[in-house]
Design a protein around this motif. Structure first.
Motif, PDB file in Angstrom:
ATOM      1  N   LEU A  56      -4.696   3.255   4.894  1.00  0.00           N
ATOM      2  CA  LEU A  56      -3.285   3.315   4.491  1.00  0.00           C
ATOM      3  C   LEU A  56      -3.147   3.531   2.990  1.00  0.00           C
ATOM      4  N   GLN A  57      -4.207   3.188   2.241  1.00  0.00           N
ATOM      5  CA  GLN A  57      -4.205   3.427   0.793  1.00  0.00           C
ATOM      6  C   GLN A  57      -4.931   4.723   0.420  1.00  0.00           C
ATOM      7  N   ALA A  58      -5.596   5.319   1.383  1.00  0.00           N
ATOM      8  CA  ALA A  58      -6.334   6.558   1.104  1.00  0.00           C
ATOM      9  C   ALA A  58      -5.352   7.708   0.923  1.00  0.00           C
ATOM     10  N   GLU A  59      -5.638   8.568  -0.044  1.00  0.00           N
ATOM     11  CA  GLU A  59      -4.749   9.700  -0.344  1.00  0.00           C
ATOM     12  C   GLU A  59      -4.709  10.689   0.817  1.00  0.00           C
ATOM     13  N   ASN A  70     -12.043   2.950  10.298  1.00  0.00           N
ATOM     14  CA  ASN A  70     -11.825   3.950   9.248  1.00  0.00           C
ATOM     15  C   ASN A  70     -12.742   5.168   9.333  1.00  0.00           C
ATOM     16  N   VAL A  71     -13.272   5.423  10.523  1.00  0.00           N
ATOM     17  CA  VAL A  71     -13.846   6.718  10.940  1.00  0.00           C
ATOM     18  C   VAL A  71     -15.185   7.113  10.330  1.00  0.00           C
ATOM     19  N   ILE A  72     -15.428   6.729   9.086  1.00  0.00           N
ATOM     20  CA  ILE A  72     -16.584   7.332   8.404  1.00  0.00           C
ATOM     21  C   ILE A  72     -17.190   6.406   7.360  1.00  0.00           C
ATOM     22  N   HIS A  73     -18.487   6.534   7.180  1.00  0.00           N
ATOM     23  CA  HIS A  73     -19.214   5.855   6.108  1.00  0.00           C
ATOM     24  C   HIS A  73     -19.758   6.888   5.131  1.00  0.00           C
ATOM     25  N   GLY A  89     -12.117   9.067   0.908  1.00  0.00           N
ATOM     26  CA  GLY A  89     -10.923   8.294   0.562  1.00  0.00           C
ATOM     27  C   GLY A  89     -11.168   6.794   0.588  1.00  0.00           C
ATOM     28  N   SER A  90     -10.140   6.028   0.194  1.00  0.00           N
ATOM     29  CA  SER A  90     -10.253   4.572   0.066  1.00  0.00           C
ATOM     30  C   SER A  90     -10.624   3.902   1.388  1.00  0.00           C
TER      31      SER A  90
END
Ligand code: UDP
Ligand code: MG
Length: 160
Positions: free
Chosen positions: A105-108, A123-126, A100-101
């Motif tokens: 907050l913009q990630a689906e 944001n948890v992940i790369h 996701g984005s």
């Protein structure tokens, strides 16, 4: 049943995927691995690792001029990360969709960041952004002997 697997070898990409320190601290490692496993990609590298500052700087060297770069380096080195390499046809773009984005907050909804995070700085992940960077980052984070080439039992049930 192997010829089709051999024929598509040159299309096989590697994506370097990393659960960042917040994901590890929040107990999301299994959740992340599970999503890639269920999709059908192949895990070829996996380790829990405390990232040294120099490696974080090399990994994110393209972002060196950004205002958030120092806090990004602090974040990535703030605790252990889980380093992974996932292989498959189209894995790089597909992994970016699963992730996701950049701004959660913009990630689906349904994506990892959309479901599990609220802030860009946590944001948890790369996930690698191109097949070239997939190769570059895999070589950066893993030594050759740490990767494992294998054929999953489910291979003929995933690809016709
Ligand atoms: N990042 C940040 N602030 C920003 C943009 C990015 O802290 O305004 C961090 C965030 O952790 C992001 C990482 O820098 O995941 C790399 O940024 P990039 O634009 O490459 O995003 P990604 O490829 O991870 O979606
Ligand atoms: Mg990126």
């Amino acid at each position: 049943f192997l010829p089709h697997l051999v024929a598509s070898l040159e299309q096989v990409e590697q994506s370097y995927i990393m659960v960042k320190p917040d994901g590890v601290q929040r107990g999301l490692v299994g959740e992340v691995i599970s999503r890639f496993e269920r999709k059908g990609f192949k895990l070829t590298g996996l380790k829990l690792f405390q990232c040294p500052k120099e490696l974080a700087e090399e990994h994110y060297k393209d972002l060196k001029a950004k205002s958030f770069y120092p806090t990004l380096i602090d974040y990535i080195t703030s605790g252990p990360v889980v380093c992974m390499v996932w292989e498959g046809v189209g894995v790089v773009a597909s992994a970016r969709k699963l992730i996701g984005s950049t701004n959660p907050l913009q990630a689906e909804p349904g994506t990892i960041r959309g479901d599990l995070a609220v802030q860009t700085g946590r944001n948890v992940i790369h996930g690698s952004d191109s097949p070239e960077n997939g190769k570059r980052e895999t070589a950066l984070w893993f030594k050759e002997g740490e990767l494992c080439e294998w054929t999953p039992a489910q291979a003929p049930w995933l690809m016709e």
